[in-house]
Write a protein that holds these residues in place. Structure first.
Motif, PDB file in Angstrom:
ATOM      1  N   THR A 165       0.845  -1.198   0.000  1.00  0.00           N
ATOM      2  CA  THR A 165       0.000   0.000   0.000  1.00  0.00           C
ATOM      3  C   THR A 165       0.879   1.247   0.000  1.00  0.00           C
ATOM      4  N   ASP A 166       0.506   2.238  -0.838  1.00  0.00           N
ATOM      5  CA  ASP A 166       1.269   3.497  -0.869  1.00  0.00           C
ATOM      6  C   ASP A 166       1.218   4.127   0.515  1.00  0.00           C
ATOM      7  N   ASN A 167       2.319   4.812   0.858  1.00  0.00           N
ATOM      8  CA  ASN A 167       2.404   5.305   2.229  1.00  0.00           C
ATOM      9  C   ASN A 167       1.335   6.319   2.610  1.00  0.00           C
ATOM     10  N   SER A 168       0.889   7.144   1.653  1.00  0.00           N
ATOM     11  CA  SER A 168      -0.134   8.130   2.013  1.00  0.00           C
ATOM     12  C   SER A 168      -1.444   7.423   2.366  1.00  0.00           C
ATOM     13  N   ASN A 169      -1.781   6.382   1.609  1.00  0.00           N
ATOM     14  CA  ASN A 169      -3.002   5.611   1.919  1.00  0.00           C
ATOM     15  C   ASN A 169      -2.865   4.897   3.262  1.00  0.00           C
ATOM     16  N   LEU A 170      -1.681   4.318   3.472  1.00  0.00           N
ATOM     17  CA  LEU A 170      -1.459   3.570   4.715  1.00  0.00           C
ATOM     18  C   LEU A 170      -1.534   4.524   5.912  1.00  0.00           C
ATOM     19  N   TYR A 171      -0.925   5.697   5.749  1.00  0.00           N
ATOM     20  CA  TYR A 171      -0.962   6.698   6.824  1.00  0.00           C
ATOM     21  C   TYR A 171      -2.414   7.013   7.195  1.00  0.00           C
ATOM     22  N   ASP A 172      -3.244   7.262   6.182  1.00  0.00           N
ATOM     23  CA  ASP A 172      -4.658   7.597   6.447  1.00  0.00           C
ATOM     24  C   ASP A 172      -5.366   6.462   7.179  1.00  0.00           C
ATOM     25  N   ARG A 173      -5.114   5.228   6.733  1.00  0.00           N
ATOM     26  CA  ARG A 173      -5.798   4.073   7.355  1.00  0.00           C
ATOM     27  C   ARG A 173      -5.359   3.904   8.807  1.00  0.00           C
ATOM     28  N   LEU A 174      -4.063   4.058   9.067  1.00  0.00           N
ATOM     29  CA  LEU A 174      -3.573   3.842  10.434  1.00  0.00           C
ATOM     30  C   LEU A 174      -3.956   4.996  11.345  1.00  0.00           C
ATOM     31  N   LYS A 175      -3.998   6.197  10.783  1.00  0.00           N
ATOM     32  CA  LYS A 175      -4.390   7.384  11.569  1.00  0.00           C
ATOM     33  C   LYS A 175      -5.824   7.198  12.069  1.00  0.00           C
ATOM     34  N   LYS A 176      -6.669   6.642  11.194  1.00  0.00           N
ATOM     35  CA  LYS A 176      -8.082   6.411  11.568  1.00  0.00           C
ATOM     36  C   LYS A 176      -8.184   5.469  12.759  1.00  0.00           C
ATOM     37  N   ARG A 177      -7.174   4.605  12.925  1.00  0.00           N
ATOM     38  CA  ARG A 177      -7.197   3.647  14.038  1.00  0.00           C
ATOM     39  C   ARG A 177      -6.657   4.262  15.331  1.00  0.00           C
ATOM     40  N   ASN A 178      -6.280   5.531  15.268  1.00  0.00           N
ATOM     41  CA  ASN A 178      -5.711   6.221  16.434  1.00  0.00           C
ATOM     42  C   ASN A 178      -4.448   5.538  16.969  1.00  0.00           C
ATOM     43  N   TYR A 179      -3.622   5.028  16.069  1.00  0.00           N
ATOM     44  CA  TYR A 179      -2.343   4.458  16.510  1.00  0.00           C
ATOM     45  C   TYR A 179      -1.491   5.560  17.136  1.00  0.00           C
ATOM     46  N   ASN A 180      -0.708   5.214  18.175  1.00  0.00           N
ATOM     47  CA  ASN A 180       0.201   6.223  18.735  1.00  0.00           C
ATOM     48  C   ASN A 180       1.326   6.494  17.728  1.00  0.00           C
ATOM     49  N   GLU A 181       2.061   7.600  17.952  1.00  0.00           N
ATOM     50  CA  GLU A 181       3.046   8.064  16.966  1.00  0.00           C
ATOM     51  C   GLU A 181       4.115   6.998  16.675  1.00  0.00           C
ATOM     52  N   ALA A 182       4.596   6.313  17.760  1.00  0.00           N
ATOM     53  CA  ALA A 182       5.655   5.304  17.583  1.00  0.00           C
ATOM     54  C   ALA A 182       5.158   4.151  16.709  1.00  0.00           C
ATOM     55  N   LYS A 183       3.939   3.705  16.989  1.00  0.00           N
ATOM     56  CA  LYS A 183       3.382   2.567  16.252  1.00  0.00           C
ATOM     57  C   LYS A 183       3.125   2.944  14.784  1.00  0.00           C
ATOM     58  N   LEU A 184       2.618   4.172  14.587  1.00  0.00           N
ATOM     59  CA  LEU A 184       2.330   4.651  13.235  1.00  0.00           C
ATOM     60  C   LEU A 184       3.625   4.702  12.412  1.00  0.00           C
ATOM     61  N   GLN A 185       4.656   5.329  13.015  1.00  0.00           N
ATOM     62  CA  GLN A 185       5.920   5.491  12.313  1.00  0.00           C
ATOM     63  C   GLN A 185       6.571   4.142  12.028  1.00  0.00           C
ATOM     64  N   GLU A 186       6.524   3.246  13.014  1.00  0.00           N
ATOM     65  CA  GLU A 186       7.104   1.901  12.865  1.00  0.00           C
ATOM     66  C   GLU A 186       6.483   1.181  11.659  1.00  0.00           C
ATOM     67  N   ASN A 187       5.168   1.295  11.544  1.00  0.00           N
ATOM     68  CA  ASN A 187       4.475   0.612  10.451  1.00  0.00           C
ATOM     69  C   ASN A 187       4.763   1.248   9.090  1.00  0.00           C
ATOM     70  N   LEU A 188       4.818   2.588   9.058  1.00  0.00           N
ATOM     71  CA  LEU A 188       5.129   3.258   7.787  1.00  0.00           C
ATOM     72  C   LEU A 188       6.555   2.909   7.345  1.00  0.00           C
ATOM     73  N   ASP A 189       7.485   2.894   8.311  1.00  0.00           N
ATOM     74  CA  ASP A 189       8.880   2.529   7.982  1.00  0.00           C
ATOM     75  C   ASP A 189       8.946   1.104   7.457  1.00  0.00           C
ATOM     76  N   CYS A 190       8.171   0.238   8.090  1.00  0.00           N
ATOM     77  CA  CYS A 190       8.144  -1.174   7.712  1.00  0.00           C
ATOM     78  C   CYS A 190       7.715  -1.321   6.250  1.00  0.00           C
ATOM     79  N   GLU A 191       6.729  -0.536   5.844  1.00  0.00           N
ATOM     80  CA  GLU A 191       6.236  -0.601   4.466  1.00  0.00           C
ATOM     81  C   GLU A 191       7.287  -0.034   3.502  1.00  0.00           C
ATOM     82  N   ILE A 192       7.882   1.111   3.877  1.00  0.00           N
ATOM     83  CA  ILE A 192       8.894   1.720   3.000  1.00  0.00           C
ATOM     84  C   ILE A 192      10.083   0.777   2.818  1.00  0.00           C
TER      85      ILE A 192
END
Ligand SMILES: Nc1ncnc2c1ncn2[C@@H]1O[C@H](COP(=O)(O)OP(=O)(O)OP(=O)(O)O)[C@@H](O)[C@H]1O
Length: 243
Positions: free
Chosen positions: A117-144
């Motif tokens: 999934t493109d990072n902008s789409n993934l960011y939107d999906r994870l943001k909707k889940r109210n992930y904390n900043e560390a978890k959000l960043q960890e997942n985006l890095d994992c995808e990149i």
């Protein structure tokens, strides 16, 4: 009949598929849609495809060993989980939905689908889940960093690992259709199913290697004994050292 004989006869007639990828890429959505598509098309002789949501099963089957506070996530006891899931995988027709794919033995897996999934789409999906900043960043890095894709490529032969985009509902429909077609072909190509056991040639090779290892161990012991006998050398070395 012994349990060894039962295991030797164990075969699956439907393939096992892992649907993997970074959290939020659409594993559960794809798995649900795929299972419903396959069961409509292919369900026969009382056997069905089953969605194995591994995160849920790990909790239900008591396979959580700790909790990671920083990433706000449960840590799974992988050995216990695998022991439990092997039984499901041996039946065949498992659609395994998890962000880790490399713990499952190759002999029980027929296809690994890595969703991207493109990072902008993934960011939107994870943001909707109210992930904390560390978890959000960890997942985006994992995808990149393509962590899940690299794990899949390291764990399985290239022929069974495919990468599919999951950015839109249209892409998801196409993916489900495509995997469904692959399953139909797999069933046609394997009218007698496939074994759940290690390939006999590989098993023989493994036994041979084990034999070689045992011989090497013996050689090693003999060599060690030899080394133990060569006290003189040691003393000489010590003496030289002193000089
Ligand atoms: N291809 C897609 N197009 C549009 N939205 C999608 C797509 N795939 C998933 N979504 C949406 O993204 C969200 C996350 O999807 P889903 O729960 O299936 O992801 P997941 O990979 O299973 O996540 P997790 O690993 O956390 O369980 C859901 O709201 C889902 O509707």
């Amino acid at each position: 009949m012994t349990s060894t004989t039962n295991r030797a006869m164990s075969r699956r007639y439907f393939p096992n598929i892992i649907i993997t990828g970074t959290p939020g890429c659409g594993k559960s959505s794809h798995s649900e849609s795929l299972v419903s598509h396959l069961n409509q098309e292919l369900s026969k002789k009382g056997q069905e495809f089953t969605h194995l949501n591994v995160s849920d099963l790990a909790k239900e089957r008591g396979c959580i060993e700790s909790y990671d506070e920083r990433l706000d996530t449960s840590v799974v006891d992988e050995d216990k989980l695998l022991d439990s899931l092997e039984v499901d995988l041996e039946k065949g027709g498992a659609i395994v939905d998890w962000h880790c794919c490399d713990i499952f033995p190759e002999r029980l897996i027929d296809l690994v689908v890595v969703l991207r999934t493109d990072n902008s789409n993934l960011y939107d999906r994870l943001k909707k889940r109210n992930y904390n900043e560390a978890k959000l960043q960890e997942n985006l890095d994992c995808e990149i960093m393509e962590v899940v894709l690299n794990d899949a490529r390291e764990a399985y032969i290239p022929e069974i690992v495919i990468e599919l985009n999951s950015n839109s509902a249209e892409e998801m429909d196409d993916n489900v259709e495509r995997i469904g077609q692959w399953v139909t072909n797999w069933i046609k190509d394997h009218p007698d199913g496939v074994t759940n056991e290690l390939d006999p040639e590989l098993a023989a090779l493994a036994r041979e290697e084990q034999g070689d290892d045992e011989e090497e161990d013996e050689d090693f012991e003999i060599a060690e004994e030899g080394a133990y006998d060569s006290d003189d050398d040691e003393e000489e070395y010590d003496d030289d050292d002193k000089e």
